[in-house]
Design a protein around this motif. Structure first.
Motif, PDB file in Angstrom:
ATOM      1  N   ASP A  16       0.824  -1.219   0.000  1.00 34.42           N
ATOM      2  CA  ASP A  16       0.000   0.000   0.000  1.00 34.42           C
ATOM      3  C   ASP A  16       0.862   1.275   0.000  1.00 34.42           C
ATOM      4  O   ASP A  16       0.612   2.178  -0.814  1.00 34.42           O
ATOM      5  CB  ASP A  16      -0.950   0.005   1.206  1.00 34.42           C
ATOM      6  N   VAL A  45      -6.561   9.222   1.682  1.00 36.30           N
ATOM      7  CA  VAL A  45      -6.627   8.076   0.760  1.00 36.30           C
ATOM      8  C   VAL A  45      -7.892   7.268   1.051  1.00 36.30           C
ATOM      9  O   VAL A  45      -8.219   7.014   2.210  1.00 36.30           O
ATOM     10  CB  VAL A  45      -5.384   7.175   0.929  1.00 36.30           C
ATOM     11  N   PHE A  74     -10.048   3.637   0.005  1.00 38.71           N
ATOM     12  CA  PHE A  74      -9.947   2.316  -0.624  1.00 38.71           C
ATOM     13  C   PHE A  74     -11.304   1.925  -1.194  1.00 38.71           C
ATOM     14  O   PHE A  74     -12.343   2.221  -0.594  1.00 38.71           O
ATOM     15  CB  PHE A  74      -9.543   1.251   0.408  1.00 38.71           C
ATOM     16  N   HIS A 132      -4.360  -3.012  -1.266  1.00 37.40           N
ATOM     17  CA  HIS A 132      -5.548  -2.278  -1.695  1.00 37.40           C
ATOM     18  C   HIS A 132      -5.257  -1.691  -3.068  1.00 37.40           C
ATOM     19  O   HIS A 132      -4.360  -0.860  -3.213  1.00 37.40           O
ATOM     20  CB  HIS A 132      -5.879  -1.153  -0.706  1.00 37.40           C
ATOM     21  N   GLN A 158      -6.549   2.638  -5.523  1.00 41.36           N
ATOM     22  CA  GLN A 158      -6.764   3.551  -4.404  1.00 41.36           C
ATOM     23  C   GLN A 158      -7.125   4.927  -4.969  1.00 41.36           C
ATOM     24  O   GLN A 158      -6.692   5.280  -6.068  1.00 41.36           O
ATOM     25  CB  GLN A 158      -5.491   3.678  -3.559  1.00 41.36           C
ATOM     26  N   VAL A 200      -6.723   8.832  -4.188  1.00 39.97           N
ATOM     27  CA  VAL A 200      -5.944   9.762  -3.363  1.00 39.97           C
ATOM     28  C   VAL A 200      -6.481  11.176  -3.565  1.00 39.97           C
ATOM     29  O   VAL A 200      -6.675  11.613  -4.703  1.00 39.97           O
ATOM     30  CB  VAL A 200      -4.451   9.695  -3.780  1.00 39.97           C
ATOM     31  N   GLN A 226      -3.677   6.231   4.792  1.00 39.68           N
ATOM     32  CA  GLN A 226      -4.024   4.836   4.447  1.00 39.68           C
ATOM     33  C   GLN A 226      -4.316   4.048   5.727  1.00 39.68           C
ATOM     34  O   GLN A 226      -5.136   3.133   5.742  1.00 39.68           O
ATOM     35  CB  GLN A 226      -2.857   4.159   3.708  1.00 39.68           C
ATOM     36  N   GLN A 227      -3.608   4.418   6.815  1.00 35.14           N
ATOM     37  CA  GLN A 227      -3.777   3.675   8.071  1.00 35.14           C
ATOM     38  C   GLN A 227      -4.927   4.224   8.916  1.00 35.14           C
ATOM     39  O   GLN A 227      -5.655   3.466   9.549  1.00 35.14           O
ATOM     40  CB  GLN A 227      -2.468   3.717   8.875  1.00 35.14           C
TER      41      GLN A 227
END
Ligand code: NAP
Length: 332
Positions: free
Chosen positions: A169, A197, A199, A211, A214, A216, A322-323
């Motif tokens: 990712d 970001v 998903f 993923h 994506q 963004v 992303q996290q």
């Protein structure tokens, strides 16, 4: 070195995909350059290329950087060694062209910015080649002229048909979206300040855990919203798209010209397979610019350490998003 007619270049990571691509360019279409020395972890491949280009093989990357016949260094090895090799070039006062990304951590980017400052001269060019693409340049020129009013939004796609195993990712950002990050800092002439970001469900062609694609989102200082669909397994081909929506009109990156083929019951335009086919002139122009800067033919350096640093900080914020799923601030 300024005003030297021919610049002798050493290439580290010569045997890789882009290393071989740049070597072909250096030996055919770039003026004022001599391929002096090569190094790659793959000794067999390196020797084969050295024979082909009448260059010497270095015993190590360090030996290449220290070699008195090497005027400048081109780094095309994998991302993880860019920072150490660039720092070593700066320490040896050796001009260096480093493929993107400049480094994989903000800390390393800062070290490089500081080291170059201490050296007191511009020694580093970073491989943000889209700045050298004629169509993007024209788009920037029209934006700057103001004839379309202020930019408001941009819609981009970056699709590659397949990706090597082990792609993660964060690499979706540091390897693919990094180009749009640099492009919009340059095109809008302002920093990006926030990013997020999203998903979707992943394509069945993506490795388990990745993923892909994506979406963004990035916002610039003045509030321009940029969306990028990044796809590492588009399956059908390589495609780059960019449309900038302004107050009085839009600007769209053209699709490269290709013949429209009519065959039985079909009328089709071919789609490309990879980046090397899509931007040959941009790669040529960026390398020619680097060599011309070293020859003293232009005073304008290419994208440098500050650009590499800003791209890294932006990428870091997007990886955080992303996290967390949140909009993350980009603080330079
Ligand atoms: P690649 O095919 O894996 O090539 C990397 C090469 O460098 C391999 O031959 C590898 O050898 C060698 N290598 C790795 N570590 C080394 C070291 N410490 N010293 C010397 N050689 C080393 O990768 P690639 O696709 O060419 O990409 C290379 C770099 O270019 C990456 O940083 C990538 O992000 C960048 N890139 C930029 C663009 C662009 O549009 N600007 C496009 C593509 C790639 P082994 O195979 O033996 O490990």
């Amino acid at each position: 070195m300024k005003n030297k007619e021919i610049i002798s270049v050493g290439v580290i990571g010569a045997g890789g995909f882009i290393g071989q691509d740049h070597l072909k360019r250096l030996s055919t279409v770039i003026e004022g350059v001599n391929i002096e020395m090569l190094y790659d972890l793959n000794t067999e491949k390196c020797t084969e290329l050295a024979n082909k280009y009448h260059a010497r093989v270095a015993a190590s990357a360090e030996a290449l950087i220290a070699d008195p016949q090497v005027d400048a260094v081109l780094i095309t090895a994998w991302d993880g060694v860019h920072a150490d090799l660039t720092l070593e070039c700066i320490a040896a006062r050796r001009p260096v062209f480093c493929e993107k990304p400049l480094a994989t951590t903000i800390e390393d980017c800062k070290k490089i910015v500081e080291a170059e400052k201490e050296a007191g001269e511009t020694l580093v060019q970073v491989g943000f080649m889209r700045r050298f693409d004629a169509d993007y340049r024209k788009m920037k020129e029209i934006l700057k002229s103001g004839e379309l009013g202020a930019p408001i939004m941009a819609h981009c796609i970056s699709r590659t048909p397949r990706i090597a195993p082990g792609f993660t990712d964060p690499m979706q950002i540091t390897n693919i979206v990094i180009h749009e990050i640099d492009l919009f800092r340059w095109m809008l002439d302002e920093e990006l300040v926030r990013g997020q970001v999203h998903f979707s469900r992943s394509t069945g062609f993506a490795e388990s855990g990745l993923h892909d694609p994506q979406l963004v989102l990035m916002w610039s200082e003045s509030g321009v919203l940029i969306d990028v669909e990044s796809s590492a397994n588009s399956y059908y081909g390589y495609e780059i798209g960019c449309e900038i929506v302004c107050e009085k009109g839009t600007l769209r990156l053209p699709v490269p010209a290709a013949p429209i083929v009519r065959s039985r019951l079909q009328c089709a335009v071919p789609v490309m397979d990879d980046w090397s086919e899509r931007f040959p002139d941009a790669y040529k122009n960026e390398l020619q610019h680097w060599i011309d800067y070293l020859r003293g033919r232009t005073n304008q350096p290419g994208p440098g350490t500050q650009d590499g640093y800003a791209a890294c900080v932006t990428a870091d914020a997007l990886i955080r998003s992303q996290q967390t799923g949140n909009t993350e601030s980009i603080v330079l």
